[in-house]
Design a protein around this motif. Structure first.
Motif, short mmCIF file in Angstrom:
data_model
loop_
_atom_site.label_atom_id
_atom_site.label_comp_id
_atom_site.label_asym_id
_atom_site.label_seq_id
_atom_site.Cartn_x
_atom_site.Cartn_y
_atom_site.Cartn_z
N ARG A 110 0.90 -1.05 0.04
CA ARG A 110 -0.01 0.03 0.04
C ARG A 110 0.88 1.32 0.05
O ARG A 110 0.45 2.22 -0.65
N ARG A 111 1.80 0.99 0.69
CA ARG A 111 2.85 2.25 0.84
C ARG A 111 3.33 2.66 -0.77
O ARG A 111 3.28 3.92 -1.00
N GLU A 112 3.87 1.46 -1.19
CA GLU A 112 4.54 1.84 -2.55
C GLU A 112 3.65 2.28 -3.78
O GLU A 112 4.13 3.01 -4.43
N LEU A 113 2.36 1.67 -3.52
CA LEU A 113 1.42 2.27 -4.69
C LEU A 113 1.13 3.78 -4.35
O LEU A 113 1.22 4.33 -5.49
N THR A 114 1.10 4.19 -2.99
CA THR A 114 0.84 5.67 -3.02
C THR A 114 1.92 6.42 -3.47
O THR A 114 1.68 7.53 -4.05
#
Length: 227
Positions: free
Chosen positions: A56-60
């Motif tokens: 989720r962090r990498e996507l954002t």
């Protein structure tokens, strides 16, 4: 016993239907390896993170898309010794198939981010960095299977839709045309898949078409089959 240093990463396959086609979210890498090549969003797991938190962090960070509301499911784990030229890296891939996603905005180590037609990428393994063609292939197959046994396709339609509009979603994800009559029969005979609302529309062109809304069934019995 000797142990090789090991990196742990996550990769994301975010799929949607845009302009009548199945599209996948990609970033253009801004750093080596594969600088300038298209790749799936993803990155290394930090010491204090679990896998999904990293995804989720990498996507954002890489695309600017909010990840909080996305339902992510694991596709598979990829650990070929030569999959990353920087060293031994094992990656856990996640899939999300969601409607109504906005245009991405590149960030961190991505030069750019955009939606790309998945069929074009599946037909050309050399376009993606690392082993991301294999990951995309596996994830698209998972998404296609989900439409067989779940009513997910209806989420990509307006609140009130025709069977023809629903069929275009199946055709986009499955990558093949479907017989309109057989599809209509299967959809309307599957308990809880769709409910008629007692109104019609001519927005598909031609004769008035009956309007439906999504039913309450969590799964499809019998399942829709690609035939």
């Amino acid at each position: 016993m000797d142990f090789q240093p090991l990196g742990l990463a996550t990769d994301l396959v975010i799929l949607t239907v845009r302009d009548g086609a199945l599209q996948v979210l990609l970033i253009r890498r801004g750093i080596a390896p594969y600088k300038g090549r298209w790749a799936l969003p993803g990155g290394f797991v930090r010491p204090a993170e679990d896998l999904e938190t990293t995804a989720r962090r990498e996507l954002t960070e890489e695309t600017g898309l909010a990840a909080a509301g996305l339902h992510l499911e694991q596709v598979a784990t990829y650990g070929a010794p030569d999959r990353d030229p920087r060293g031994r890296v094992v990656s856990v891939a996640y899939l999300a198939l969601v409607p109504d996603l906005p245009a991405p905005v590149a960030g961190t180590d991505a030069e750019s981010a955009r939606w790309v037609a998945a069929p074009d990428l599946l037909a050309d393994p050399a376009r993606l960095a690392f082993d991301h063609h294999r990951i995309l292939t596996d994830a698209v197959e998972r998404a296609r299977a989900k439409l067989e046994y779940s009513p997910l396709a209806a989420a990509f339609c307006p609140p009130e839709f025709t069977i023809s509009e629903l069929r275009t979603i199946y055709e986009a994800v499955w990558g093949a045309p479907l017989d309109p009559r057989n599809f209509h029969r299967k959809v309307t005979k599957t308990p809880g898949f769709v409910d008629p609302i007692g109104a019609t529309t001519t927005r598909d062109g031609g004769r008035p078409a009956q309007l439906f809304r999504r039913g309450t069934a969590p799964t499809l019995h019998p399942p829709m089959t690609r035939g």
